[in-house]
Design a protein around this motif. Sequence first.
Motif, short mmCIF file in Angstrom:
data_model
loop_
_atom_site.label_atom_id
_atom_site.label_comp_id
_atom_site.label_asym_id
_atom_site.label_seq_id
_atom_site.Cartn_x
_atom_site.Cartn_y
_atom_site.Cartn_z
N MET A 1 -8.23 7.49 -32.38
CA MET A 1 -9.12 8.38 -33.11
C MET A 1 -10.44 8.48 -32.36
N VAL A 2 -10.77 9.69 -31.90
CA VAL A 2 -12.00 9.91 -31.16
C VAL A 2 -13.15 10.07 -32.14
N THR A 3 -14.22 9.30 -31.96
CA THR A 3 -15.38 9.40 -32.84
C THR A 3 -16.46 10.25 -32.18
N THR A 29 -18.12 22.56 -22.90
CA THR A 29 -16.94 23.09 -23.59
C THR A 29 -16.47 22.22 -24.74
N TYR A 30 -16.90 20.97 -24.78
CA TYR A 30 -16.55 20.08 -25.88
C TYR A 30 -17.75 19.76 -26.77
N ARG A 254 -11.54 18.71 -30.30
CA ARG A 254 -10.36 18.17 -29.62
C ARG A 254 -9.91 19.02 -28.43
N LYS A 255 -10.28 20.30 -28.43
CA LYS A 255 -9.90 21.20 -27.35
C LYS A 255 -11.16 21.85 -26.79
#
Length: 301
Positions: A1-3, A29-30, A254-255
């Motif tokens: 899980m990315v925080t 971009t993120y 996430r993308k």
Amino acid sequence: MVTRYDRLKEIQRLDPERDFLEIYRLTVTYEFPWDVTRALELALYRTYAVPSIGRLLDETAELTERSQKRYDDTALLLDTVVEHGFDTDEGRTAVRRINQMHRSYDISNDDMRYVLCTFVVTPKRWLDDFGWRRLCCHELAAFAAYYRTLGARMGIKGVPETYEDFERTLDAYEDKHFGWDEGARRVSDATLALMASWYPAPLAPVVRGASLALLDDSLLKAFRYRGPGPVARGLTRGALRTRARAVRLLPPRRKPHYARQNPEIKGYPDGYEIAGLGTYPTPGVRGCPVPGHRPAQTPAD
């Protein structure tokens, strides 16, 4: 899980001189795709206040008569390099198109270097004010390295080395060169009208007012706009800071989100070819090129 801050930690593990493209791509971009889009719009807008730049843009008529196409093409060409890198076929084609267009006109190296500086400095300053976090030192160094590389590919001489150098160069150039020009004001008005056109017609005055509320006093003076009142400034800036606090609470993206995905890009519903973006100035057509300037190379050159 990315925080929320994991991607920042990833960026800080990279080398900003060696991995500048990866850092820049992660950041724009993120972490901040919406903010960087707005900041780069403001960066290009700032350049109009240099009379030699604003006057040329008025003479070419690209931003006064073909505002949406000029916006789309600029965003897509710059975005291509971000997405694909400098050393790919796509990236080289995009930079070649940028150079072909610029070589059509007698643009000074100092003006070219200044425009490059706006791409480095304006996003940092925007994020200081309205980002959900500020850029870290790794990101600032990577931004400088990214645009040093772009500057080298464009043949710009004397490109600053560090972020601090970019900032000093920009501030000194604006202090010396910002000023009134009738053509530049036309370009400014056309740009504000374009931005307002992206929203329902009843909102156009609100969008224009909010845009003016984001301009600093040096820009307002150069274009001879009446300064917005404290209420307009407070509401506009407060709304952006409220947005930043909300974004900070959201899960991380996430993308990647590239500029080609922005709803403001409207001119290519069926797709586009990178080599076909931009203009191919033709003698005899107004502003293409302006008198005394060089014709562009053909796509095959």
